[in-house]
Design a protein around this motif. Sequence first.
Motif, PDB file in Angstrom:
ATOM      1  N   THR A 189      61.089  57.590  93.815  1.00  0.00           N
ATOM      2  CA  THR A 189      62.232  58.069  94.594  1.00  0.00           C
ATOM      3  C   THR A 189      62.108  57.538  96.016  1.00  0.00           C
ATOM      4  N   HIS A 190      63.193  57.725  96.785  1.00  0.00           N
ATOM      5  CA  HIS A 190      63.153  57.323  98.193  1.00  0.00           C
ATOM      6  C   HIS A 190      63.307  58.570  99.063  1.00  0.00           C
ATOM      7  N   TRP A 194      66.737  62.079  92.602  1.00  0.00           N
ATOM      8  CA  TRP A 194      67.917  61.471  92.006  1.00  0.00           C
ATOM      9  C   TRP A 194      69.036  62.484  91.788  1.00  0.00           C
ATOM     10  N   PHE A 195      70.252  62.083  92.190  1.00  0.00           N
ATOM     11  CA  PHE A 195      71.491  62.825  91.938  1.00  0.00           C
ATOM     12  C   PHE A 195      71.520  64.196  92.617  1.00  0.00           C
ATOM     13  N   THR A 196      70.665  64.411  93.619  1.00  0.00           N
ATOM     14  CA  THR A 196      70.661  65.676  94.359  1.00  0.00           C
ATOM     15  C   THR A 196      70.531  65.373  95.849  1.00  0.00           C
ATOM     16  N   ASN A 197      70.638  66.406  96.660  1.00  0.00           N
ATOM     17  CA  ASN A 197      70.364  66.289  98.092  1.00  0.00           C
ATOM     18  C   ASN A 197      69.023  66.920  98.453  1.00  0.00           C
ATOM     19  N   ILE A 198      68.182  67.097  97.447  1.00  0.00           N
ATOM     20  CA  ILE A 198      66.864  67.698  97.663  1.00  0.00           C
ATOM     21  C   ILE A 198      65.895  66.618  98.136  1.00  0.00           C
ATOM     22  N   PRO A 199      65.212  66.817  99.268  1.00  0.00           N
ATOM     23  CA  PRO A 199      64.235  65.815  99.727  1.00  0.00           C
ATOM     24  C   PRO A 199      63.199  65.531  98.644  1.00  0.00           C
ATOM     25  N   SER A 200      62.813  64.271  98.530  1.00  0.00           N
ATOM     26  CA  SER A 200      61.865  63.864  97.487  1.00  0.00           C
ATOM     27  C   SER A 200      60.418  63.975  97.947  1.00  0.00           C
ATOM     28  N   TYR A 201      60.200  64.475  99.149  1.00  0.00           N
ATOM     29  CA  TYR A 201      58.853  64.502  99.707  1.00  0.00           C
ATOM     30  C   TYR A 201      58.660  65.770 100.534  1.00  0.00           C
ATOM     31  N   VAL A 202      57.409  66.109 100.774  1.00  0.00           N
ATOM     32  CA  VAL A 202      57.059  67.160 101.734  1.00  0.00           C
ATOM     33  C   VAL A 202      56.010  66.584 102.681  1.00  0.00           C
ATOM     34  N   GLU A 203      55.997  67.078 103.900  1.00  0.00           N
ATOM     35  CA  GLU A 203      55.109  66.533 104.927  1.00  0.00           C
ATOM     36  C   GLU A 203      53.906  67.440 105.186  1.00  0.00           C
ATOM     37  N   TRP A 204      53.452  68.112 104.140  1.00  0.00           N
ATOM     38  CA  TRP A 204      52.265  68.949 104.291  1.00  0.00           C
ATOM     39  C   TRP A 204      51.039  68.101 104.621  1.00  0.00           C
ATOM     40  N   ILE A 205      51.017  66.880 104.081  1.00  0.00           N
ATOM     41  CA  ILE A 205      49.947  65.930 104.401  1.00  0.00           C
ATOM     42  C   ILE A 205      50.596  64.689 104.995  1.00  0.00           C
ATOM     43  N   LYS A 206      50.173  64.287 106.186  1.00  0.00           N
ATOM     44  CA  LYS A 206      50.692  63.075 106.822  1.00  0.00           C
ATOM     45  C   LYS A 206      49.520  62.149 107.128  1.00  0.00           C
TER      46      LYS A 206
END
Length: 489
Positions: A189-190, A194-206
């Motif tokens: 994903t980017h 897919w086909f949603t407005n839900i973020p594909s990532y979380v920034e708990w670890i950067k």
Amino acid sequence: MQDSRGLALLIGTLLFLIPTFIGLYKMFEKAGEAGWKGLVPVYNLVVILKLAGRPWSWIFYLFIPVIGQVIMIGLLIDFVKCYGKNSLIDYIAAAIFPFLYFPYLGFKKDVVYTAPKKEEGKKSVRQEWTEAIGFAVIAATLIRWLIMEAYTIPTPSMENSLLVGDFLFVSKFHYGTRTTTTPLQVPLTHQKIWFTNIPSYVEWIKLPQYRLPGLSHVKRGDVVVFNVPPRGLNDDVDYPVDLKTNYIKRCVAVPGDTLFIQDKQVYTNGEPLPNPPEMQYSYVVTSDNPINERNLRALGLGPEDAQGGGQQNGKFYYLMFLTKERADALKKLSYIKSVVLENKNEVEGQIPYSRYYEVPSTSEKRYSHWVTDNFGPLWVPKKGGTIPINDSTLTFYGPTIKMYDHNKDVKIENGRLYIDGKEVTEYTFKQDYYFMMGDNRHNSLDSRFWGFVPEDHIVGKAFFIWLSIDRNADFFHKIRWSRFFNLIR
């Protein structure tokens, strides 16, 4: 031109298929199957499924968009595992370079086929699907990250070099792939699931970002995919660098270059830059009668290329984005009265006075009156390059220093620069930058309007077109066959 492209397509297809099928011929013989089965399209996939220990019914899933590509990668990996090939390099070779790897396996004498082991107790359909898709997703993720990724062209900014509906592969290994800053992300994903407005990532670890060694550096004239820097072009969201929106443009200036545009011609370091053969500009076209869609298509023009059609003083006016070759062809038509190249002289919108650039200067003095066709001169920042700090340099480079050059605490006040609370009288850049422009010079939102592309925003080099679909054509002409396997130059 069309004949030469068609011939190139035929040659490219044969160069891919013939070695692959010859390799399958020899590999099938090693497995006790008739070699001729490897020469028959589709049927050879059924045999591969059999030899890899997969149900023949999977053949139908292979033709489902996206899902089919993932399953195909998993299938090819399972196939070469039966020949004792179990390393990551083997998997990549099977998935990306079968036209080279299959002949190698077929003709190498010490490579033998071993049927997949039958485990005690038959696996359920769910288990088989879970294992196959899971393994394929892992392989596809690694290939997408390290080697190559598929992209599509959504806008006409690179026409007529790249067309809306072109699907292309972008090489990650040319410039070196980047490590991700957000490891907690849904695979393949980017920005969104897919086909949603839900973020594909979380920034708990950067994580910090690094670039692995590549084959080369970005050069003038390269067609480059990059993450567009400004927040305003990223849904006003502060995405991690590697998840910003992907743009594709041509690099016209590299770090340390001085660029200017005079009467539409781009110059770097005082020398004219070679123009792309399919470069376009906007033209005002007048005709005695309305130009119908059939005539536009005969000229190779779609809705992205022709706008207007309003009538004034008995004439019909159109704004068209054309190559010089097409403009000359239009002039020869009896119903066309004039074809006039536009001059883009609008002062507003270009950097440094652009809504995407966030100029920090409070001075009432205007340091440039650049326009789209007459722009610069402008020095492109280079790692290790130093500039004096004053109101003028902050107007041009302040946003870059503040937002992209890896400084934590930057303030710009009254023509002065403060970093970590201390005033700075000269500044040395920490990374390289590039200047990008679209080949559709009057219809491209590029570096002229939002600034430099930082080195850490570079994704990869556009490599070749693997599919091209004309969304405006009828069913029988949807696919642009002549563009298949065209290298991008």
